[in-house]
Design an enzyme around this catalytic site. Structure first.
Site, PDB file in Angstrom:
ATOM      1  N   LYS A 160       0.745  -1.085  -0.081  1.00  0.00           N
ATOM      2  CA  LYS A 160       0.197   0.046   0.248  1.00  0.00           C
ATOM      3  C   LYS A 160       0.729   1.217   0.024  1.00  0.00           C
ATOM      4  O   LYS A 160       0.506   2.334  -0.625  1.00  0.00           O
ATOM      5  CB  LYS A 160      -0.827  -0.153   1.316  1.00  0.00           C
ATOM      6  CG  LYS A 160      -1.941  -0.982   1.388  1.00  0.00           C
ATOM      7  CD  LYS A 160      -2.482  -0.898   2.766  1.00  0.00           C
ATOM      8  CE  LYS A 160      -3.189  -2.387   2.878  1.00  0.00           C
ATOM      9  NZ  LYS A 160      -3.796  -2.563   4.304  1.00  0.00           N
ATOM     10  N   GLY A 161       2.139   1.127   0.626  1.00  0.00           N
ATOM     11  CA  GLY A 161       2.749   2.323   0.956  1.00  0.00           C
ATOM     12  C   GLY A 161       2.887   3.698  -0.437  1.00  0.00           C
ATOM     13  O   GLY A 161       3.073   4.620   0.204  1.00  0.00           O
ATOM     14  N   GLU A 187       8.302   2.861  -5.620  1.00  0.00           N
ATOM     15  CA  GLU A 187       8.396   2.378  -4.028  1.00  0.00           C
ATOM     16  C   GLU A 187       8.013   3.524  -3.320  1.00  0.00           C
ATOM     17  O   GLU A 187       8.383   4.636  -3.615  1.00  0.00           O
ATOM     18  CB  GLU A 187       9.723   1.782  -3.892  1.00  0.00           C
ATOM     19  CG  GLU A 187       9.506   0.043  -3.971  1.00  0.00           C
ATOM     20  CD  GLU A 187       8.896  -0.452  -2.451  1.00  0.00           C
ATOM     21  OE1 GLU A 187       8.101   0.275  -1.785  1.00  0.00           O
ATOM     22  OE2 GLU A 187       9.017  -1.493  -2.528  1.00  0.00           O
ATOM     23  N   ASP A 188       7.733   3.221  -1.959  1.00  0.00           N
ATOM     24  CA  ASP A 188       7.437   4.347  -1.208  1.00  0.00           C
ATOM     25  C   ASP A 188       8.908   4.610  -0.433  1.00  0.00           C
ATOM     26  O   ASP A 188       9.433   5.756  -0.567  1.00  0.00           O
ATOM     27  CB  ASP A 188       6.652   4.113   0.157  1.00  0.00           C
ATOM     28  CG  ASP A 188       6.593   2.727   0.827  1.00  0.00           C
ATOM     29  OD1 ASP A 188       7.589   1.851   0.173  1.00  0.00           O
ATOM     30  OD2 ASP A 188       6.045   2.365   1.795  1.00  0.00           O
ATOM     31  N   ASP A 214      14.706   0.669   2.275  1.00  0.00           N
ATOM     32  CA  ASP A 214      15.208   0.488   3.531  1.00  0.00           C
ATOM     33  C   ASP A 214      16.325  -0.531   3.624  1.00  0.00           C
ATOM     34  O   ASP A 214      17.612  -0.149   3.109  1.00  0.00           O
ATOM     35  CB  ASP A 214      14.066   0.312   4.454  1.00  0.00           C
ATOM     36  CG  ASP A 214      14.412   0.356   6.126  1.00  0.00           C
ATOM     37  OD1 ASP A 214      15.334   0.982   6.382  1.00  0.00           O
ATOM     38  OD2 ASP A 214      14.099  -0.651   6.784  1.00  0.00           O
ATOM     39  N   LYS A 258      16.584   5.122   2.825  1.00  0.00           N
ATOM     40  CA  LYS A 258      17.518   5.403   3.985  1.00  0.00           C
ATOM     41  C   LYS A 258      18.533   4.672   3.812  1.00  0.00           C
ATOM     42  O   LYS A 258      18.859   3.451   4.357  1.00  0.00           O
ATOM     43  CB  LYS A 258      16.824   4.566   5.202  1.00  0.00           C
ATOM     44  CG  LYS A 258      15.657   5.367   5.885  1.00  0.00           C
ATOM     45  CD  LYS A 258      15.220   4.656   7.145  1.00  0.00           C
ATOM     46  CE  LYS A 258      13.639   4.602   7.125  1.00  0.00           C
ATOM     47  NZ  LYS A 258      13.278   3.559   8.206  1.00  0.00           N
ATOM     48  N   VAL A 287       9.624   6.466   9.762  1.00  0.00           N
ATOM     49  CA  VAL A 287       8.681   7.599   9.469  1.00  0.00           C
ATOM     50  C   VAL A 287       7.332   7.224   9.062  1.00  0.00           C
ATOM     51  O   VAL A 287       7.134   6.114   8.641  1.00  0.00           O
ATOM     52  CB  VAL A 287       9.489   8.461   8.131  1.00  0.00           C
ATOM     53  CG1 VAL A 287      10.715   9.234   8.746  1.00  0.00           C
ATOM     54  CG2 VAL A 287       9.882   7.451   7.029  1.00  0.00           C
ATOM     55  N   ARG A 319      -1.188   6.879   7.256  1.00  0.00           N
ATOM     56  CA  ARG A 319      -0.995   6.826   5.861  1.00  0.00           C
ATOM     57  C   ARG A 319      -1.337   8.318   5.198  1.00  0.00           C
ATOM     58  O   ARG A 319      -0.914   8.561   4.108  1.00  0.00           O
ATOM     59  CB  ARG A 319      -1.473   5.725   5.051  1.00  0.00           C
ATOM     60  CG  ARG A 319      -0.728   4.247   5.372  1.00  0.00           C
ATOM     61  CD  ARG A 319      -1.285   3.323   4.306  1.00  0.00           C
ATOM     62  NE  ARG A 319      -1.008   1.767   4.701  1.00  0.00           N
ATOM     63  CZ  ARG A 319       0.106   1.188   4.601  1.00  0.00           C
ATOM     64  NH1 ARG A 319       1.070   1.792   3.843  1.00  0.00           N
ATOM     65  NH2 ARG A 319       0.210   0.178   5.057  1.00  0.00           N
TER      66      ARG A 319
HETATM   67  P1  IMP Z   1      12.913  -2.656   2.703  1.00  0.00           P
HETATM   68  O1  IMP Z   1      13.551  -3.223   4.059  1.00  0.00           O
HETATM   69  O2  IMP Z   1      14.005  -2.107   1.716  1.00  0.00           O
HETATM   70  O3  IMP Z   1      12.675  -4.384   2.004  1.00  0.00           O
HETATM   71  O4  IMP Z   1      11.598  -2.086   3.008  1.00  0.00           O
HETATM   72  C1  IMP Z   1      10.381  -2.818   3.060  1.00  0.00           C
HETATM   73  C2  IMP Z   1       9.220  -2.068   3.271  1.00  0.00           C
HETATM   74  O5  IMP Z   1       9.303  -1.608   4.961  1.00  0.00           O
HETATM   75  C3  IMP Z   1       9.131  -0.558   2.731  1.00  0.00           C
HETATM   76  O6  IMP Z   1       8.519  -0.509   1.474  1.00  0.00           O
HETATM   77  C4  IMP Z   1       8.110  -0.037   3.670  1.00  0.00           C
HETATM   78  O7  IMP Z   1       6.760  -0.381   3.269  1.00  0.00           O
HETATM   79  C5  IMP Z   1       8.561  -0.518   5.136  1.00  0.00           C
HETATM   80  N1  IMP Z   1       9.378   0.659   5.683  1.00  0.00           N
HETATM   81  C6  IMP Z   1      10.736   0.512   5.763  1.00  0.00           C
HETATM   82  N2  IMP Z   1      11.079   1.626   6.519  1.00  0.00           N
HETATM   83  C7  IMP Z   1      10.016   2.478   7.064  1.00  0.00           C
HETATM   84  C8  IMP Z   1       9.494   3.498   7.679  1.00  0.00           C
HETATM   85  O8  IMP Z   1      10.435   4.259   8.121  1.00  0.00           O
HETATM   86  N3  IMP Z   1       8.170   4.011   7.803  1.00  0.00           N
HETATM   87  C9  IMP Z   1       7.442   3.226   7.248  1.00  0.00           C
HETATM   88  N4  IMP Z   1       7.577   2.002   6.566  1.00  0.00           N
HETATM   89  C10 IMP Z   1       8.849   1.478   6.479  1.00  0.00           C
HETATM   90 MG    MG Z   2       6.280  -0.782   1.306  1.00  0.00          MG
END
Ligand code: IMP
Ligand code: MG
Length: 180
Positions: free
Chosen positions: A42-43, A98-99, A102, A130, A152, A164
């Site tokens: 959803k992000g 993507e939102d 991370d 990040k 965040v 959201r």
């Molecule tokens: P990944 O660790 O790059 O796989 O990130 C996976 C998902 O974690 C992202 O698409 C977000 O949905 C969620 N996420 C990571 N960091 C944050 C944050 O600071 N706030 C909200 N969602 C986060």
């Molecule tokens: Mg996400």
């Protein structure tokens, strides 16, 4: 009710103007007549809606709903596709939207999955990154903002499915931050 988030880390105005720039960059870089924008839900919904309207190219919109372990703040890297695309992407220009990137695990998983379908090209655009949290060195061609290592919320991003709809980006529980 206690407010769990602080003042804007990125304001609504800053979001809007940066997303317009991203739209211009993408419009300039692609000469495609067959761009498929794949929003990761959803992000990404709020960012996606702004970005798609800032791109001056023929665009097909499509979405994937995924659940990642990272949403539960674990790092096992398992990503589950809850709802897949409705469009075929073979031979088309695909832009993954993507939102936030991370650890990088979600983007790595989704780009592998989409590559198997043999798109003509595949790039990734994320509203936020990040870098301090990266576990995997993923290619991200378009980044809205690099942010420090805080959790965040807002502009599509949630904490336990809340916040959201905040029209700006805020740090969750700023009292827990060193700087406060
Ligand atoms: P990944 O660790 O790059 O796989 O990130 C996976 C998902 O974690 C992202 O698409 C977000 O949905 C969620 N996420 C990571 N960091 C944050 C944050 O600071 N706030 C909200 N969602 C986060
Ligand atoms: Mg996400």
């Amino acid at each position: 009710m206690t407010q769990l988030y602080g003042k804007p880390l990125v304001t609504q105005e800053a979001m809007r103007s940066r997303i317009k720039e991203l739209g211009k960059d993408i419009t300039h870089d692609y000469h495609s007549q067959d761009l498929v924008m794949v929003g990761v839900l959803k992000g990404a919904f709020a960012f996606y809606a702004d970005l798609v309207r800032a791109i001056r190219l023929p665009v097909t919109v499509d979405f994937m709903i995924v659940k990642s372990q990272a949403n539960q703040r674990k790092v096992s890297g398992k990503v589950k596709v809850v709802t897949d695309l409705t469009e075929e992407v073979t031979g088309r220009d695909v832009l993954l939207v993507e939102d936030i990137v991370d650890s990088g695990l979600t983007v790595q998983y989704l780009t592998k999955l989409l590559s198997k379908r043999k798109p003509r090209s595949l790039r990734t655009c994320t509203l936020l990154s990040k870098p301090a949290r990266r576990q995997i060195d993923v290619n991200v061609e378009y980044i809205g903002f690099e942010i420090p290592n805080h959790y965040v919320v807002g502009y599509g991003l949630d904490y336990q499915q809340q916040y959201r709809n905040l029209p700006y980006l805020a740090v969750l529980d700023p009292k827990g931050m060193d700087a406060e």
